[in-house]
Design an enzyme around this catalytic site. Structure first.
Site, mmCIF file in Angstrom:
data_model
loop_
_atom_site.group_PDB
_atom_site.id
_atom_site.type_symbol
_atom_site.label_atom_id
_atom_site.label_comp_id
_atom_site.label_asym_id
_atom_site.label_seq_id
_atom_site.Cartn_x
_atom_site.Cartn_y
_atom_site.Cartn_z
ATOM 1 N N TRP A 1 -2.739 -2.778 -1.667
ATOM 2 C CA TRP A 1 -2.389 -4.176 -1.854
ATOM 3 C C TRP A 1 -3.185 -4.911 -0.780
ATOM 4 C CZ3 TRP A 1 -0.124 -8.149 0.983
ATOM 5 C CH2 TRP A 1 0.311 -9.257 0.230
ATOM 6 N N HIS B 1 18.709 -35.570 -8.552
ATOM 7 C CA HIS B 1 18.107 -36.143 -7.344
ATOM 8 C C HIS B 1 16.589 -35.937 -7.318
ATOM 9 C CE1 HIS B 1 21.989 -37.167 -5.708
ATOM 10 N NE2 HIS B 1 22.417 -35.927 -5.936
ATOM 11 N N LYS C 1 12.776 -14.454 -11.057
ATOM 12 C CA LYS C 1 12.422 -13.375 -11.996
ATOM 13 C C LYS C 1 11.475 -13.898 -13.058
ATOM 14 C CE LYS C 1 13.469 -10.784 -10.428
ATOM 15 N NZ LYS C 1 13.964 -10.036 -9.304
ATOM 16 N N ARG D 1 3.794 -0.101 -4.899
ATOM 17 C CA ARG D 1 3.549 -0.621 -3.553
ATOM 18 C C ARG D 1 2.247 -1.412 -3.454
ATOM 19 N NH1 ARG D 1 6.807 1.848 0.117
ATOM 20 N NH2 ARG D 1 5.461 1.129 1.799
ATOM 21 N N LYS E 1 5.986 -4.114 -4.412
ATOM 22 C CA LYS E 1 7.440 -4.022 -4.273
ATOM 23 C C LYS E 1 7.892 -4.060 -2.818
ATOM 24 C CE LYS E 1 11.430 -1.998 -6.277
ATOM 25 N NZ LYS E 1 11.745 -3.252 -6.955
ATOM 26 N N ASN F 1 -1.512 2.094 5.730
ATOM 27 C CA ASN F 1 -0.619 1.057 5.207
ATOM 28 C C ASN F 1 -0.152 0.242 6.398
ATOM 29 O OD1 ASN F 1 1.428 -0.420 3.927
ATOM 30 N ND2 ASN F 1 2.931 1.222 4.222
ATOM 31 N N GLY F 2 -0.327 -1.084 6.337
ATOM 32 C CA GLY F 2 0.108 -1.936 7.444
ATOM 33 C C GLY F 2 -1.016 -2.862 7.870
ATOM 34 N N GLU G 1 17.677 -16.910 -8.514
ATOM 35 C CA GLU G 1 17.180 -15.584 -8.874
ATOM 36 C C GLU G 1 16.623 -15.590 -10.306
ATOM 37 O OE1 GLU G 1 16.312 -13.034 -7.456
ATOM 38 O OE2 GLU G 1 16.333 -11.454 -8.950
ATOM 39 N N GLU H 1 7.942 -14.561 -11.591
ATOM 40 C CA GLU H 1 7.320 -13.337 -11.108
ATOM 41 C C GLU H 1 6.700 -12.501 -12.233
ATOM 42 O OE1 GLU H 1 10.443 -10.869 -9.500
ATOM 43 O OE2 GLU H 1 9.019 -9.700 -8.345
ATOM 44 N N CYS I 1 0.834 -1.192 0.000
ATOM 45 C CA CYS I 1 0.000 0.000 0.000
ATOM 46 C C CYS I 1 0.877 1.254 0.000
ATOM 47 C CB CYS I 1 -0.944 0.105 1.189
ATOM 48 S SG CYS I 1 -2.052 -1.299 1.341
HETATM 49 O O1 M6R Z 1 12.838 -4.690 -0.217
HETATM 50 P P1 M6R Z 1 13.412 -6.057 -0.037
HETATM 51 O O2 M6R Z 1 14.685 -6.232 -0.741
HETATM 52 O O3 M6R Z 1 13.516 -6.447 1.411
HETATM 53 O O4 M6R Z 1 12.348 -7.031 -0.683
HETATM 54 C C1 M6R Z 1 12.408 -8.411 -0.504
HETATM 55 C C2 M6R Z 1 11.580 -9.118 -1.546
HETATM 56 O O5 M6R Z 1 10.231 -8.821 -1.372
HETATM 57 C C3 M6R Z 1 12.003 -8.707 -2.955
HETATM 58 O O6 M6R Z 1 13.359 -8.938 -3.130
HETATM 59 C C4 M6R Z 1 11.219 -9.471 -4.029
HETATM 60 O O7 M6R Z 1 11.503 -10.832 -3.963
HETATM 61 C C5 M6R Z 1 11.578 -8.894 -5.379
HETATM 62 N N1 M6R Z 1 10.821 -7.704 -5.634
HETATM 63 C C6 M6R Z 1 11.403 -9.854 -6.495
HETATM 64 O O8 M6R Z 1 11.818 -9.287 -7.698
#
Ligand code: M6R
Length: 598
Positions: free
Chosen positions: A75, A494, A475, A28, A593, A101-102, A471, A478, A2
């Site tokens: 969100w 395995h 990506k 956000r 994010k 937010n929260g 990673e 996501e 949010c």
């Molecule tokens: O702000 P942060 O680095 O703590 O965020 C952690 C994860 O939410 C963040 O890295 C997330 O996995 C990425 N946005 C994915 O691309």
């Protein structure tokens, strides 16, 4: 999670400022959006969907010169995305409107209490208890400021809250464990979850601390603590310009941010390399009090950077372990006063990471934040901060912040392990150019076109390349919404090997030609023997290209910096697959994010 924004001032109407601010905060959350204007009665407009749905639903006449207002981009946590659940929420008589937010931890108890008192709720959100609480204190004759504070005193949990009242050109705000920053303009004051919301108007900011309240009127800002005493705040100047938060001609922020990596890495390295001694110099870090082992806590992409760093620490003789922050508890992992806990978090606000860091603080350990955001919760909670200096990252998918975390953590590992090597310094110096070479010559787009309809994507790598494989898969899933998995290359046989087919391309990261490369080439052969397409991400030193259907080249280097360049190739593949599939690349479904709930 949010985004909230607020404005009071005389230089422009609040609606324009709020909508522009929300557009910068959509990363956000983007389930729904809304604004409340104090003009002088409370006008609320809110809509499920992205901000554009709200903009189209706003009456033309509303875009006037309202003196104060608040806005929200959501969100969902409590209740599905809907017009009713969108913020702002009001009390029954519409005297006050609130954005939040929260998470309100005790909302059910408060909701039951208010319902028993005869209040009817319009939404399923936890937030709605706040305006009703404020309304009940107004009923008791309290002023707006008193009622706001009384309501916040009843609320438990994490929150950044903003409110406007009818007939009152004031924005009220409070913060606990969710970010809130104030912007000081020439003729107006701003508040937001993050600086990009108002950087176009001012670069002078005050970060609120947990337990603080703010009152913004057209001619001043007053910050008070939880007892009501005025706080002597520090005004900071943000070193970004508003250009940095635009798309600069790219179709997506993600692509722009992938291309910004050479610059981001140069910024990260600036002033931190010592050519002659082969060492590094990191402000304040050498004065930290700590003893091994080092614990790194992080989530998602940042966890992959932490896992990469933990291996490096161990290689250089310092015991270290990376933990998923959501799995880390100080009761299971005994911490003492000389332990060092490193929180890796680009936003500096991730709830899981923040909880782990707070637990470490309570145990008396030394805490270090490795973050991108100056003044973020992590930066202010930890004993020391190492900034990764990536610049603003708007795309939900982390790209340049990951590369900058890798480099910043390499510097940290060199510093804390006292690893001195002129070769390493030379190599670090050339990383930005290596990344540029990958960006200039990548064949990722054609590979993405060929494999855009694959059933699944697998990624393998060993040692420093294992976090790169993880990673690469994160990506891919996501932003393309396709199944993707990353493995330690040795693990393929395995179990996961049962999944490979001609419709599941395998991306194998192989650099150099030593025993590690040899073993991964063995895994590549196992895959190839099953008619599965292989894309080798390689520097061409080994003969892995002979067994692969395609090669994505990275410049020759040690195994360490190739973990950065190989990842750039994989970022590009994911981006182009998502683009071919027409996905919402910068705002993938269900994600946000900054994840400020556990
Ligand atoms: O702000 P942060 O680095 O703590 O965020 C952690 C994860 O939410 C963040 O890295 C997330 O996995 C990425 N946005 C994915 O691309």
């Amino acid at each position: 999670m949010c985004g909230i924004v607020g404005y009071v001032g005389t230089d422009q109407g609040a609606t324009d400022v709020l909508l522009e601010g929300l557009s910068q905060l959509e990363y956000r959350g983007y389930d729904s959006a809304g604004v409340a204007l104090a003009d002088p009665s409370i006008e609320v407009h809110k809509k499920a969907g992205e901000l554009s749905s709200l903009e189209s639903a706003l009456p033309e006449s509303q875009l006037g010169d309202e003196p104060a207002g608040i806005g929200h981009t959501r969100w969902s946590t409590h209740g599905a995305p809907s017009d009713a659940n969108a913020h702002p929420h009001t009390d029954e008589l519409e005297r006050v409107a609130v954005v939040h937010n929260g998470i309100i931890g005790n909302y059910q108890e408060l909701r039951d209490e208010l319902t028993t008192a005869g209040i009817e709720f319009d939404s399923e959100t936890d937030t709605e208890v706040i305006p009703h609480l404020i309304g009940s204190f107004l009923e008791q004759g309290q002023t707006n400021a008193e009622a706001f504070r009384s309501a916040i005193d009843r609320v438990e949990g994490s929150y950044a809250i903003a409110a406007v009242f009818e007939g009152d050109e004031t924005v009220y705000a409070a913060r606990n464990e969710s970010p809130l920053v104030l912007g000081l303009g020439e003729n107006g004051y701003y508040l937001a979850s993050d600086v990009p919301a108002f950087i176009e108007y001012t670069d002078r900011v005050i970060y609120l601390d947990d337990g603080e309240f703010a009152r913004l009127t057209p001619d001043r800002v007053v910050v008070t603590d939880d007892t009501g005493d005025v706080v002597d705040t520090t005004i900071e100047t943000i070193a970004w310009d508003s250009e940095e938060t635009g798309k600069s001609g790219y179709d997506h922020y993600m692509l722009k941010e992938i291309h910004e990596q050479p610059t981001a890495l140069r910024q990260c390295l600036r002033g931190r390399l010592e050519e002659l001694s082969g060492g590094v110099s990191l402000e304040n870090i050498d004065e930290m009090d700590w003893n091994p082992p080092i614990r790194l806590v992080a989530c998602g992409t940042s966890y992959h950077a932490a896992a990469f760093a933990a291996r490096l620490f161990r290689d250089w003789g310092v015991p270290a372990q990376a933990f998923l922050a959501s799995e880390f508890t100080a009761t299971e992992i005994p911490l003492s006063a000389d332990s060092l806990v490193v929180g890796v978090t680009q936003s500096g606000e991730t709830a899981d990471t923040m909880r782990a860091l707070r637990e470490a603080n309570r145990a008396g350990s030394t805490t270090l934040a490795v973050t991108n955001v100056v003044g973020s919760s992590a930066a202010r909670t930890c004993d020391e901060v190492l900034y990764i200096r990536a610049g603003p990252e708007i795309g939900v998918a982390a790209t340049k912040t990951f590369a900058s975390q890798q480099v910043a953590l390499m510097l940290l590992a060199a510093e804390l392990s006292n690893h001195r090597s002129r070769e390493l310094i030379r190599e670090l110096r050339t990383v930005p150019d290596q990344v540029q070479a990958v960006l200039d010559n990548s064949r990722a787009k054609e590979i993405a076109t060929e494999y855009r309809n694959a059933d699944a994507y697998f990624f393998i790598g060993r040692k420093h390349h294992r976090p790169v494989a993880l990673e690469g898969a994160l990506k891919m899933k996501e932003i393309t919404y396709k199944h993707a998995e990353g493995f330690a290359a040795g693990e393929l046989k395995h179990g996961p090997l049962a999944l490979v087919s001609e419709k599941t391309p395998v991306f194998a990261v192989v650099t150099g030609d030593g025993p590690i490369a040899e073993k991964t080439i063995g895994n590549v052969k196992e895959v190839e023997a099953r008619d599965t397409p292989v894309i080798a991400v390689t520097d061409g030193v080994s003969d892995v290209g002979r067994y692969a259907d395609h090669v994505l080249e990275v410049p020759p280097s040690t195994g360490i910096t190739s973990a950065i360049t190989a990842n750039v190739q994989l970022q590009l593949v994911s981006y182009w697959v998502a683009n071919e599939l027409g996905r919402s690349i910068d705002k993938p479904r269900h994600l946000a994010k900054s994840v400020t709930v556990e």
